[in-house]
Design a protein around this motif. Structure first.
Motif, PDB file in Angstrom:
ATOM      1  N   PHE A 167      -5.077  48.361 -16.107  1.00  0.00           N
ATOM      2  CA  PHE A 167      -4.826  48.601 -14.681  1.00  0.00           C
ATOM      3  C   PHE A 167      -5.416  49.931 -14.196  1.00  0.00           C
ATOM      4  O   PHE A 167      -5.105  50.362 -13.098  1.00  0.00           O
ATOM      5  CB  PHE A 167      -3.329  48.610 -14.348  1.00  0.00           C
ATOM      6  CG  PHE A 167      -2.629  47.288 -14.565  1.00  0.00           C
ATOM      7  CD1 PHE A 167      -1.282  47.255 -14.862  1.00  0.00           C
ATOM      8  CD2 PHE A 167      -3.318  46.104 -14.479  1.00  0.00           C
ATOM      9  CE1 PHE A 167      -0.635  46.038 -15.068  1.00  0.00           C
ATOM     10  CE2 PHE A 167      -2.683  44.884 -14.678  1.00  0.00           C
ATOM     11  CZ  PHE A 167      -1.329  44.857 -14.978  1.00  0.00           C
TER      12      PHE A 167
ATOM     13  N   GLU B 258      -9.321  51.246 -12.051  1.00  0.00           N
ATOM     14  CA  GLU B 258      -9.175  50.299 -10.943  1.00  0.00           C
ATOM     15  C   GLU B 258      -8.690  48.956 -11.473  1.00  0.00           C
ATOM     16  O   GLU B 258      -8.980  48.582 -12.608  1.00  0.00           O
ATOM     17  CB  GLU B 258     -10.508  50.098 -10.213  1.00  0.00           C
ATOM     18  CG  GLU B 258     -11.078  51.349  -9.550  1.00  0.00           C
ATOM     19  CD  GLU B 258     -10.170  51.945  -8.485  1.00  0.00           C
ATOM     20  OE1 GLU B 258     -10.380  53.113  -8.113  1.00  0.00           O
ATOM     21  OE2 GLU B 258      -9.228  51.263  -8.034  1.00  0.00           O
ATOM     22  N   LEU B 259      -8.012  48.236 -10.614  1.00  0.00           N
ATOM     23  CA  LEU B 259      -7.544  46.895 -10.980  1.00  0.00           C
ATOM     24  C   LEU B 259      -8.580  45.852 -10.557  1.00  0.00           C
ATOM     25  O   LEU B 259      -9.385  46.120  -9.653  1.00  0.00           O
ATOM     26  CB  LEU B 259      -6.205  46.604 -10.287  1.00  0.00           C
ATOM     27  CG  LEU B 259      -5.044  47.426 -10.809  1.00  0.00           C
ATOM     28  CD1 LEU B 259      -4.661  48.527  -9.850  1.00  0.00           C
ATOM     29  CD2 LEU B 259      -3.847  46.532 -11.076  1.00  0.00           C
ATOM     30  N   PRO B 260      -8.548  44.687 -11.181  1.00  0.00           N
ATOM     31  CA  PRO B 260      -9.470  43.618 -10.768  1.00  0.00           C
ATOM     32  C   PRO B 260      -9.244  43.266  -9.306  1.00  0.00           C
ATOM     33  O   PRO B 260      -8.109  43.302  -8.814  1.00  0.00           O
ATOM     34  CB  PRO B 260      -9.077  42.438 -11.666  1.00  0.00           C
ATOM     35  CG  PRO B 260      -8.401  43.047 -12.829  1.00  0.00           C
ATOM     36  CD  PRO B 260      -7.718  44.273 -12.318  1.00  0.00           C
ATOM     37  N   GLU B 261     -10.326  42.893  -8.611  1.00  0.00           N
ATOM     38  CA  GLU B 261     -10.217  42.648  -7.172  1.00  0.00           C
ATOM     39  C   GLU B 261     -10.051  41.184  -6.821  1.00  0.00           C
ATOM     40  O   GLU B 261      -9.908  40.850  -5.640  1.00  0.00           O
ATOM     41  CB  GLU B 261     -11.456  43.209  -6.472  1.00  0.00           C
ATOM     42  CG  GLU B 261     -11.502  44.730  -6.528  1.00  0.00           C
ATOM     43  CD  GLU B 261     -12.682  45.317  -5.787  1.00  0.00           C
ATOM     44  OE1 GLU B 261     -12.731  46.551  -5.649  1.00  0.00           O
ATOM     45  OE2 GLU B 261     -13.564  44.545  -5.349  1.00  0.00           O
ATOM     46  N   TYR B 262     -10.073  40.315  -7.847  1.00  0.00           N
ATOM     47  CA  TYR B 262      -9.922  38.908  -7.525  1.00  0.00           C
ATOM     48  C   TYR B 262      -9.170  38.188  -8.642  1.00  0.00           C
ATOM     49  O   TYR B 262      -9.200  38.598  -9.794  1.00  0.00           O
ATOM     50  CB  TYR B 262     -11.292  38.249  -7.297  1.00  0.00           C
ATOM     51  CG  TYR B 262     -12.301  38.531  -8.378  1.00  0.00           C
ATOM     52  CD1 TYR B 262     -13.151  39.626  -8.296  1.00  0.00           C
ATOM     53  CD2 TYR B 262     -12.384  37.712  -9.505  1.00  0.00           C
ATOM     54  CE1 TYR B 262     -14.066  39.891  -9.301  1.00  0.00           C
ATOM     55  CE2 TYR B 262     -13.292  37.980 -10.509  1.00  0.00           C
ATOM     56  CZ  TYR B 262     -14.127  39.070 -10.401  1.00  0.00           C
ATOM     57  OH  TYR B 262     -15.020  39.336 -11.407  1.00  0.00           O
ATOM     58  N   ASN B 263      -8.483  37.117  -8.247  1.00  0.00           N
ATOM     59  CA  ASN B 263      -7.886  36.220  -9.218  1.00  0.00           C
ATOM     60  C   ASN B 263      -8.924  35.194  -9.635  1.00  0.00           C
ATOM     61  O   ASN B 263      -9.816  34.857  -8.854  1.00  0.00           O
ATOM     62  CB  ASN B 263      -6.671  35.502  -8.604  1.00  0.00           C
ATOM     63  CG  ASN B 263      -5.467  36.412  -8.534  1.00  0.00           C
ATOM     64  OD1 ASN B 263      -5.059  36.996  -9.542  1.00  0.00           O
ATOM     65  ND2 ASN B 263      -4.889  36.549  -7.358  1.00  0.00           N
ATOM     66  N   VAL B 264      -8.790  34.726 -10.866  1.00  0.00           N
ATOM     67  CA  VAL B 264      -9.753  33.744 -11.371  1.00  0.00           C
ATOM     68  C   VAL B 264      -9.028  32.533 -11.919  1.00  0.00           C
ATOM     69  O   VAL B 264      -7.882  32.621 -12.366  1.00  0.00           O
ATOM     70  CB  VAL B 264     -10.659  34.328 -12.494  1.00  0.00           C
ATOM     71  CG1 VAL B 264     -11.558  35.404 -11.956  1.00  0.00           C
ATOM     72  CG2 VAL B 264      -9.821  34.857 -13.647  1.00  0.00           C
TER      73      VAL B 264
ATOM     74  N   CYS C 201      -8.345  35.097 -18.419  1.00  0.00           N
ATOM     75  CA  CYS C 201      -8.723  35.840 -17.204  1.00  0.00           C
ATOM     76  C   CYS C 201      -9.620  37.038 -17.551  1.00  0.00           C
ATOM     77  O   CYS C 201     -10.582  37.315 -16.837  1.00  0.00           O
ATOM     78  CB  CYS C 201      -7.475  36.301 -16.460  1.00  0.00           C
ATOM     79  SG  CYS C 201      -6.528  34.930 -15.751  1.00  0.00           S
ATOM     80  N   ASN C 202      -9.305  37.751 -18.642  1.00  0.00           N
ATOM     81  CA  ASN C 202     -10.121  38.907 -19.031  1.00  0.00           C
ATOM     82  C   ASN C 202     -11.550  38.492 -19.324  1.00  0.00           C
ATOM     83  O   ASN C 202     -12.507  39.084 -18.822  1.00  0.00           O
ATOM     84  CB  ASN C 202      -9.540  39.596 -20.272  1.00  0.00           C
ATOM     85  CG  ASN C 202      -8.315  40.415 -19.943  1.00  0.00           C
ATOM     86  OD1 ASN C 202      -8.068  40.741 -18.791  1.00  0.00           O
ATOM     87  ND2 ASN C 202      -7.541  40.736 -20.966  1.00  0.00           N
TER      88      ASN C 202
ATOM     89  N   ARG D 211     -13.465  37.252 -16.165  1.00  0.00           N
ATOM     90  CA  ARG D 211     -13.964  38.341 -15.298  1.00  0.00           C
ATOM     91  C   ARG D 211     -15.180  39.012 -15.923  1.00  0.00           C
ATOM     92  O   ARG D 211     -16.127  39.395 -15.225  1.00  0.00           O
ATOM     93  CB  ARG D 211     -12.863  39.364 -15.033  1.00  0.00           C
ATOM     94  CG  ARG D 211     -11.742  38.821 -14.155  1.00  0.00           C
ATOM     95  CD  ARG D 211     -10.827  39.924 -13.637  1.00  0.00           C
ATOM     96  NE  ARG D 211      -9.773  39.360 -12.793  1.00  0.00           N
ATOM     97  CZ  ARG D 211      -8.545  39.096 -13.228  1.00  0.00           C
ATOM     98  NH1 ARG D 211      -8.201  39.354 -14.475  1.00  0.00           N
ATOM     99  NH2 ARG D 211      -7.643  38.571 -12.409  1.00  0.00           N
TER     100      ARG D 211
ATOM    101  N   ILE E 287      -8.430  39.241  -3.791  1.00  0.00           N
ATOM    102  CA  ILE E 287      -7.078  39.704  -3.460  1.00  0.00           C
ATOM    103  C   ILE E 287      -7.080  40.399  -2.111  1.00  0.00           C
ATOM    104  O   ILE E 287      -6.107  40.332  -1.356  1.00  0.00           O
ATOM    105  CB  ILE E 287      -6.580  40.662  -4.561  1.00  0.00           C
ATOM    106  CG1 ILE E 287      -6.308  39.880  -5.846  1.00  0.00           C
ATOM    107  CG2 ILE E 287      -5.328  41.399  -4.135  1.00  0.00           C
ATOM    108  CD1 ILE E 287      -6.069  40.751  -7.052  1.00  0.00           C
ATOM    109  N   ILE E 288      -8.188  41.054  -1.785  1.00  0.00           N
ATOM    110  CA  ILE E 288      -8.237  41.873  -0.574  1.00  0.00           C
ATOM    111  C   ILE E 288      -8.529  40.998   0.657  1.00  0.00           C
ATOM    112  O   ILE E 288      -7.823  41.061   1.661  1.00  0.00           O
ATOM    113  CB  ILE E 288      -9.333  42.960  -0.695  1.00  0.00           C
ATOM    114  CG1 ILE E 288      -9.205  43.707  -2.024  1.00  0.00           C
ATOM    115  CG2 ILE E 288      -9.283  43.904   0.508  1.00  0.00           C
ATOM    116  CD1 ILE E 288      -7.911  44.470  -2.200  1.00  0.00           C
TER     117      ILE E 288
END
Lengths: 241, 165
Positions: free
Chosen positions: B58, B61-67, B106-107, B110, B155-156
């Motif tokens: 985390f 920066e955190l990831p900006e999208y869900n996958v 998910c890791n 991405r 996410i944004i």
């Protein structure tokens, strides 16, 4: 799960690394369910032996190598909790709580190992805080909201309830950052130790269930045992090694 | 007095080792902005593999999208959702192994998306790893054909994007 972790087509591809230490710690690199089950059996036997017999160090070190083989083979599935438990297990291998005669090497190793685990826990918080200081979302106060929006680290009900501008999540972000920066200092003060441990237990319980990082949450909670006052203050009151 | 001196020597040796060990630990795990690249590389020789660790989840920066990923075994077949199964299991069985699996999916997903964004045809390690993971979880043979579809939800902004490989 055994097939995914240790089967012929295990989820973590073989690393094919060389060297004696890699042979000792990556015996399951190519997989092998039978070998994995054997190693798990050895691990359980050694942990029981370490608790019940007087050959604590020997059994604990063998348990460390067994656990390392099991964990390293599933590196894509691991979290920091697995690494922490391996390191704690390594240092536990230097402890034999039945040999506490002041002045001898055994007692010195006991105290050194306890201190090492305590410093390791502090290091986890401190280094993690350093990384957070570099992140915009942590400095802006949106990191907790952001992490709860990640589906693999959250629950559907959280996605529905949380709001980016909610003051609670901004406060939680800065609070967590402050907790991680101050833990390595406040944990050594008798007046604050109990409260910092209670806060930490609450945080890690949330990490385990709320964020779904069960292994990391439990590993940190288990590591907190090393700060038990009956161990720590006995350590420093009895100054002789 | 002799006994006391021996005790101090033991203590000093242990403290010296701990200072060395945790200095190496710091150089190994600390971010580059608070570290030295040379010392980071040197410390790796000591730290790996016994003391390997990393504490940057985390952060910064955190990831900006869900996958999410879906797969199919030929181009004329329907897509089969894979990550949604493990995600839902993780939601309902919080203490199960499904959390580890969905985080791994998910890791690597991405990282595969990042790899594809580099536009380097020779770089496909993460894409291959993701395909092998999928085959492992679905019981497919190592040499069987598989096609993956990655869906990314920002996410944004809430925007959705898909890639197939």
């Amino acid at each position: 799960m055994l097939d995914i972790c240790y089967g012929p087509q295990k989820i973590s591809p073989p690393l094919n690394q060389r060297g004696l230490s890699n042979y000792l710690l990556n015996g399951l690199d190519e997989g092998g369910i039978g070998l994995a089950i054997t190693i798990m059996t050895v691990l359980v036997i050694c942990l029981i032996g370490a608790i019940l017999t007087s050959y604590k160090r020997t059994f604990t070190f063998i348990a460390f190598f067994a656990a390392a083989n099991l964990v390293n083979s599933t590196y894509l599935l691991n979290s920091g909790g697995h690494h922490l438990m391996l390191i704690v297990l390594f240092f536990l291998g230097f402890i034999n709580e039945r040999e506490t005669k002041a002045g001898n090497w055994s007692n010195a190793l006991n105290k050194g190992a306890v201190l090492a685990i305590q410093i390791q826990v502090c290091m986890v918080y401190f280094v993690s805080a350093l990384y957070k200081l570099l992140g915009d979302s942590w400095m802006e106060g949106s990191a907790i909201w952001h992490s709860l929006m990640l589906e693999e680290y959250s629950l559907p009900i959280m996605n529905q309830l949380i709001d980016e501008s909610n003051f609670v999540f901004i406060f939680m972000t800065y609070f967590l950052l402050a907790f991680q920066l101050l833990f390595p200092i406040l944990i050594w003060l008798r007046a604050t130790r109990k409260w910092i441990l209670i806060l930490g237990l609450c945080i890690h319980a949330f990490i385990a269930i709320g964020l779904g990082l069960l292994d990391f949450g439990l590993a940190m909670i288990a590591a907190y045992a090393v700060f038990d006052e009956s161990i720590c203050f006995k350590l420093f009151r009895n100054r002789s090694c | 007095m002799g006994q006391k001196n021996k005790s101090y020597v033991k203590g000093l040796l242990i403290v010296t080792f701990l200072l060395f060990h945790f200095s190496m630990t710091y150089f190994y795990v600390a971010p580059e902005e608070f570290n030295s690249v040379v010392l980071k590389n040197v410390s790796g020789n000591y730290m790996k593999p016994f003391f390997h660790q990393g504490w940057s989840l985390f952060a910064p920066e955190l990831p900006e999208y869900n996958v999410s990923i879906a797969y199919r075994q030929s181009q004329d077949r329907q897509w089969i959702e894979l990550s949604d199964y493990y995600k839902n299991k993780h939601y309902s069985l919080r203490v199960s192994h499904h959390g580890r699996i969905i985080r791994a999916i998910c890791n690597v997903t991405r990282k595969a998306v990042w790899e594809m964004s580099q536009n380097d045809p020779s770089a496909h390690g993460y894409q291959d790893a993701l395909k092998n993971m999928t085959k492992s979880m679905t019981g497919m043979g190592e040499d069987e054909f598989i096609e993956l579809r990655i869906t990314m939800n920002s996410i944004i902004t809430g925007d959705e994007k898909q890639v197939v490989f």
